[in-house]
Write a protein that holds these residues in place. Structure first.
Motif, PDB file in Angstrom:
ATOM      1  N   SER A 199       6.469   6.370  -0.145  1.00 56.07           N
ATOM      2  CA  SER A 199       5.146   6.347  -0.343  1.00 56.07           C
ATOM      3  C   SER A 199       4.957   7.985  -1.194  1.00 56.07           C
ATOM      4  CB  SER A 199       4.130   6.547   0.823  1.00 56.07           C
ATOM      5  OG  SER A 199       4.316   7.759   1.680  1.00 56.07           O
ATOM      6  N   LEU A 200       5.764   8.796  -1.247  1.00 57.65           N
ATOM      7  CA  LEU A 200       5.688  10.137  -1.697  1.00 57.65           C
ATOM      8  C   LEU A 200       5.843  10.012  -3.277  1.00 57.65           C
ATOM      9  CD1 LEU A 200       7.165  12.405   1.033  1.00 57.65           C
ATOM     10  CD2 LEU A 200       4.960  11.799   0.753  1.00 57.65           C
ATOM     11  N   ASP A 201       5.801  11.010  -3.920  1.00 54.32           N
ATOM     12  CA  ASP A 201       6.236  11.006  -5.452  1.00 54.32           C
ATOM     13  C   ASP A 201       7.523  10.780  -5.787  1.00 54.32           C
ATOM     14  OD1 ASP A 201       3.676  11.976  -5.989  1.00 54.32           O
ATOM     15  OD2 ASP A 201       4.380  14.158  -5.978  1.00 54.32           O
ATOM     16  N   GLU A 261       2.090  18.033  -4.392  1.00 57.04           N
ATOM     17  CA  GLU A 261       2.622  16.870  -4.061  1.00 57.04           C
ATOM     18  C   GLU A 261       1.370  15.837  -3.723  1.00 57.04           C
ATOM     19  OE1 GLU A 261       5.908  17.077  -1.538  1.00 57.04           O
ATOM     20  OE2 GLU A 261       5.426  14.961  -0.523  1.00 57.04           O
ATOM     21  N   ARG A 262       1.145  14.634  -4.071  1.00 58.99           N
ATOM     22  CA  ARG A 262       0.229  13.696  -3.555  1.00 58.99           C
ATOM     23  C   ARG A 262       0.850  13.209  -2.319  1.00 58.99           C
ATOM     24  NH1 ARG A 262      -0.553   8.355  -4.543  1.00 58.99           N
ATOM     25  NH2 ARG A 262       1.795   8.280  -5.091  1.00 58.99           N
ATOM     26  N   ILE A 263      -0.087  13.310  -1.238  1.00 57.26           N
ATOM     27  CA  ILE A 263       0.334  12.595  -0.081  1.00 57.26           C
ATOM     28  C   ILE A 263      -0.617  11.602   0.206  1.00 57.26           C
ATOM     29  CG2 ILE A 263       0.777  13.131   2.333  1.00 57.26           C
ATOM     30  CD1 ILE A 263       1.328  15.873   1.705  1.00 57.26           C
ATOM     31  N   PRO A 264      -0.454  10.167   0.063  1.00 55.80           N
ATOM     32  CA  PRO A 264      -1.419   9.379  -0.114  1.00 55.80           C
ATOM     33  C   PRO A 264      -1.803   8.869   1.503  1.00 55.80           C
ATOM     34  CG  PRO A 264       0.741   8.297  -0.713  1.00 55.80           C
ATOM     35  CD  PRO A 264       0.917   9.920  -0.570  1.00 55.80           C
ATOM     36  N   PHE A 265      -1.347   9.022   2.461  1.00 55.10           N
ATOM     37  CA  PHE A 265      -1.591   8.622   4.032  1.00 55.10           C
ATOM     38  C   PHE A 265      -1.393   9.857   4.630  1.00 55.10           C
ATOM     39  CE2 PHE A 265       0.279   5.037   1.787  1.00 55.10           C
ATOM     40  CZ  PHE A 265      -0.632   4.316   1.889  1.00 55.10           C
ATOM     41  N   GLN A 266      -2.203   9.876   5.745  1.00 53.66           N
ATOM     42  CA  GLN A 266      -2.437  10.915   6.946  1.00 53.66           C
ATOM     43  C   GLN A 266      -1.556  11.065   7.798  1.00 53.66           C
ATOM     44  OE1 GLN A 266      -6.084   8.665   7.347  1.00 53.66           O
ATOM     45  NE2 GLN A 266      -7.313  10.419   7.036  1.00 53.66           N
ATOM     46  N   TYR A 267      -0.102  11.479   7.283  1.00 52.58           N
ATOM     47  CA  TYR A 267       1.018  11.676   8.111  1.00 52.58           C
ATOM     48  C   TYR A 267       0.841  13.041   8.945  1.00 52.58           C
ATOM     49  CZ  TYR A 267       3.399   8.778   4.995  1.00 52.58           C
ATOM     50  OH  TYR A 267       3.504   7.416   4.264  1.00 52.58           O
ATOM     51  N   PHE A 314       2.957   1.790  -3.432  1.00 49.97           N
ATOM     52  CA  PHE A 314       2.182   2.185  -4.598  1.00 49.97           C
ATOM     53  C   PHE A 314       1.294   3.449  -4.275  1.00 49.97           C
ATOM     54  CE2 PHE A 314       3.244  -2.333  -5.503  1.00 49.97           C
ATOM     55  CZ  PHE A 314       3.604  -2.248  -6.610  1.00 49.97           C
ATOM     56  N   GLY A 315       1.380   3.795  -3.013  1.00 50.75           N
ATOM     57  CA  GLY A 315       0.728   5.179  -2.454  1.00 50.75           C
ATOM     58  C   GLY A 315      -0.635   4.819  -2.694  1.00 50.75           C
ATOM     59  N   ASN A 316      -1.051   3.733  -2.550  1.00 49.42           N
ATOM     60  CA  ASN A 316      -2.732   3.367  -2.904  1.00 49.42           C
ATOM     61  C   ASN A 316      -3.145   2.502  -1.634  1.00 49.42           C
ATOM     62  OD1 ASN A 316      -5.129   2.203  -3.635  1.00 49.42           O
ATOM     63  ND2 ASN A 316      -4.360   2.263  -5.733  1.00 49.42           N
ATOM     64  N   PRO A 317      -3.932   2.999  -0.815  1.00 52.86           N
ATOM     65  CA  PRO A 317      -4.696   2.203   0.363  1.00 52.86           C
ATOM     66  C   PRO A 317      -5.527   0.922  -0.079  1.00 52.86           C
ATOM     67  CG  PRO A 317      -5.746   4.194   0.182  1.00 52.86           C
ATOM     68  CD  PRO A 317      -4.743   4.222  -1.086  1.00 52.86           C
ATOM     69  N   ALA A 349      -7.079   8.668   2.176  1.00 53.14           N
ATOM     70  CA  ALA A 349      -6.569   9.334   1.069  1.00 53.14           C
ATOM     71  C   ALA A 349      -7.489   9.835   0.244  1.00 53.14           C
ATOM     72  CB  ALA A 349      -5.450   8.202   0.205  1.00 53.14           C
ATOM     73  N   GLN A 351       0.881  -1.223  -0.026  1.00 54.69           N
ATOM     74  CA  GLN A 351      -0.008  -0.138  -0.209  1.00 54.69           C
ATOM     75  C   GLN A 351       0.893   1.431   0.077  1.00 54.69           C
ATOM     76  OE1 GLN A 351      -2.723  -0.411   3.183  1.00 54.69           O
ATOM     77  NE2 GLN A 351      -3.609  -2.108   2.327  1.00 54.69           N
ATOM     78  N   MET A 352       1.999   1.112   0.927  1.00 52.16           N
ATOM     79  CA  MET A 352       2.744   2.273   0.750  1.00 52.16           C
ATOM     80  C   MET A 352       3.681   2.615  -0.426  1.00 52.16           C
ATOM     81  SD  MET A 352       3.632   2.800   4.832  1.00 52.16           S
ATOM     82  CE  MET A 352       4.166   4.481   4.532  1.00 52.16           C
TER      83      MET A 352
END
Lengths: 296, 272
Positions: free
Chosen positions: A182-184, B98-104, A45-48, A295, A42-43
């Protein structure tokens, strides 16, 4: 069963040491590996919404196990070995296909390649089911696809433990890097990471431990999807805390589910059915709970 | 003048020599024969229309993209010779969105700026958390350190990304369109933060498509169009109606208004 009885009763001791204990350890390793691998997938691919079975891994393992049952007589070694082999083959094929794809971003290409490879292996499983002896082999394939730990022995525990422990150690050690990855891509690069290399190491660790536990337990779905979500919800998104939490919760969840699978009815409920049932119910409850802010 | 500026004394810290770049084999040529230099300790703006290759230039300056021809020098040495960690300690990037996919939390997010200062498997220690906390204070987000970064407003998220770059403690700060989604008050906040960093000796390089932003923030200006540099030099000399007209392909006039530079372009609106 009391400790006193364990000391005096030879039969009870054998039961605990030779049947229950390896099964308990297998359940623990299963839950820990699937949850850790789920968090890593998940991390990365930045996709939960991805899980360890993603990228052709699960369907590859299913095909390998079915092939072991139909073509190689269904010995434990054949089933587990081929399941692990084809799990990796599934990942390799997806990766290769994603590199060859000519459009879209990297993550999209991987997702599409994973879907295509999974479909390919799933068709292969269909062919093998069709070819299988309906009285002897077909039930075995079906049972494997539903997942369960009734075949776990000290031998299988010993066989997968090194891979599982190494995979879990690597994922746990790199957990802070996971946040960066997990970031760009450009951001991860600017933070001094080597995104391609580090992703490959983490993916290998995740797939290796998944392949190892799946080879023994068959297809046990939802653990790798639901446990990381729960861990993040309770312990925050930072993998420094969320990953160890997911490992512990996942181990606990699998052990409890396996206990229920073993004892709820006279026969055995396939573990995969139970984890899907509990996981899906839990997921629905989480989706409809008021403070969902996952997300965007 | 701060000692930082004297030390660098306008010496070029980052040089791009005759760089070409295209995306994919036979893809569009994003940059062609581009040369630019960035003096240390100053604020440089890369100004040009959408699609001029500004982001590509920034990624080249970071070392994230390698030029297909020409070279990029950081402190006189090709960027390709630096290790990943050296790059992480020298150049920080604030991406456009910036895409931040999780809630840091904001603190967790800003602490990621310390990654290049730690060994491969090292976790951030008390010093790193202190530096991250100071960076958050510097951009004025102290009250939000514990908040979920994905719940912040666009302006606050941009400030958090800048705080992460500040925590990274690099000599060069690269920002991609840092003010394009911000309201006036946030623009002025970011402007203040950038000039503060430059006063302390950080080299700031940012892209923008708004001439006013470039004029307000940058002492050096690079005008880009279709993958090439049209003009570069001190902002006061380069920011002329003639140059901006060539950059944007429409008639543009430059005027001074109470000390600020404004670009006038909308002739059609006079009909009102």
């Amino acid at each position: 069963m009391t400790p006193g009885r364990l000391a005096s009763d030879e039969m009870a001791r054998r039961l605990v040491l030779n049947l229950r204990l390896p099964r308990l350890l297998a359940a623990l390793m299963l839950g820990m590996s699937l949850s850790a691998a789920g968090m890593v997938f998940q991390m990365l691919f930045g996709n939960p919404l991805v899980e360890p079975g993603f990228l052709g891994v699960s369907q590859g393992a299913a095909f390998g196990a079915s092939l072991g049952i139909v073509a190689l007589g269904g010995s434990a070694l054949a089933i587990q070995g081929l399941a692990a082999l084809f799990a990796f083959l599934g990942l390799g094929l997806s990766y290769f296909l994603a590199r060859r794809a000519r459009f879209g971003g990297w993550v999209l290409r991987l997702v599409l390649a994973g879907i295509a490879v999974s479909a390919l292996f799933s068709a292969g499983v269909g062919v093998l089911k069709y070819l299988a002896d309906p009285l002897r082999q077909l039930p075995e394939i079906t049972f494997w696809l539903l997942g369960g730990l009734s075949s776990a022995t000290w031998g299988s525990v010993r066989a997968i433990a090194p891979v599982v422990i190494a995979g879990l150690a690597a994922m746990t050690a790199m957990r802070w890097r996971l946040n960066v990855l997990s970031l760009d891509d450009a951001t991860a690069f600017s933070l001094g990471a080597a995104p391609a290399l580090e992703r490959a190491v983490l993916l290998t660790a995740a797939v290796a431990s998944t392949a190892a536990v799946v080879s023994v337990a068959g297809m046990v779905s939802w653990v790798g999807l639901i446990v990381p979500h729960f861990a993040r919800r309770v312990f925050g998104a930072d993998a420094r805390r969320a990953l160890p939490a997911a490992v512990l919760l996942g181990g606990l969840f699998a052990v409890i589910c396996d206990d229920i699978a073993r004892t709820a009815i006279a026969g055995e409920i396939p573990l995969g059915i139970l984890t899907s049932l509990i996981g899906a119910a839990f997921f629905i409850a989480m989706l409809t709970s008021r403070n969902v802010k996952d997300a965007k | 003048m701060s000692s930082g500026m004297d030390r660098r004394g306008g010496r070029d810290i980052l040089e791009i020599e005759d760089a070409g770049f295209s995306y994919g084999r036979g893809g569009i040529q994003a940059l062609r024969g581009l040369s630019a230099s960035f003096p240390g300790g100053e604020v440089s703006a890369i100004l040009g229309p959408n699609g001029a290759g500004k982001t590509t230039l920034l990624h080249l300056a970071l070392g994230y993209l390698a030029p297909s021809s020409g070279r990029v020098l950081f402190e006189g040495r090709p960027l390709s010779e630096y290790s990943r960690r050296e790059i992480g300690r020298s150049l920080a990037l604030v991406p456009q969105s910036e895409r931040i996919p999780f809630q840091y939390s904001v603190l967790e997010y800003v602490t990621l700026g310390r990654v290049p200062h730690l060994a491969a498997l090292e976790m951030p220690g008390p010093d790193d958390l202190r530096i991250a906390g100071e960076a958050i204070g510097e951009v004025g987000l102290s009250g939000l350190a514990g908040r979920d970064v994905t719940s912040l407003s666009g302006g606050e998220r941009q400030l958090a990304a800048i705080a992460r770059a500040v925590a990274q403690g690099t000599e060069v700060l690269l920002l991609d369109e840092p003010m394009s989604h911000l309201d006036l008050s946030n623009k002025s906040r970011v402007l203040g933060i950038l000039s503060g960093l430059a006063r302390r000796g950080t080299t700031v390089i940012f892209t923008t498509h708004e001439p006013e932003i470039a004029a307000a923030a940058a002492s050096r200006l690079i005008l880009m169009r279709e993958g090439r540099v049209l003009k570069s030099g001190p902002t006061d000399e380069i920011m002329t109606g003639e140059n901006l007209s060539a950059t944007y392909g429409i008639p543009v006039r430059v005027a001074k208004l109470e000390g600020s530079t404004v670009a006038l372009w909308a002739e059609g609106s006079r009909a009102r």
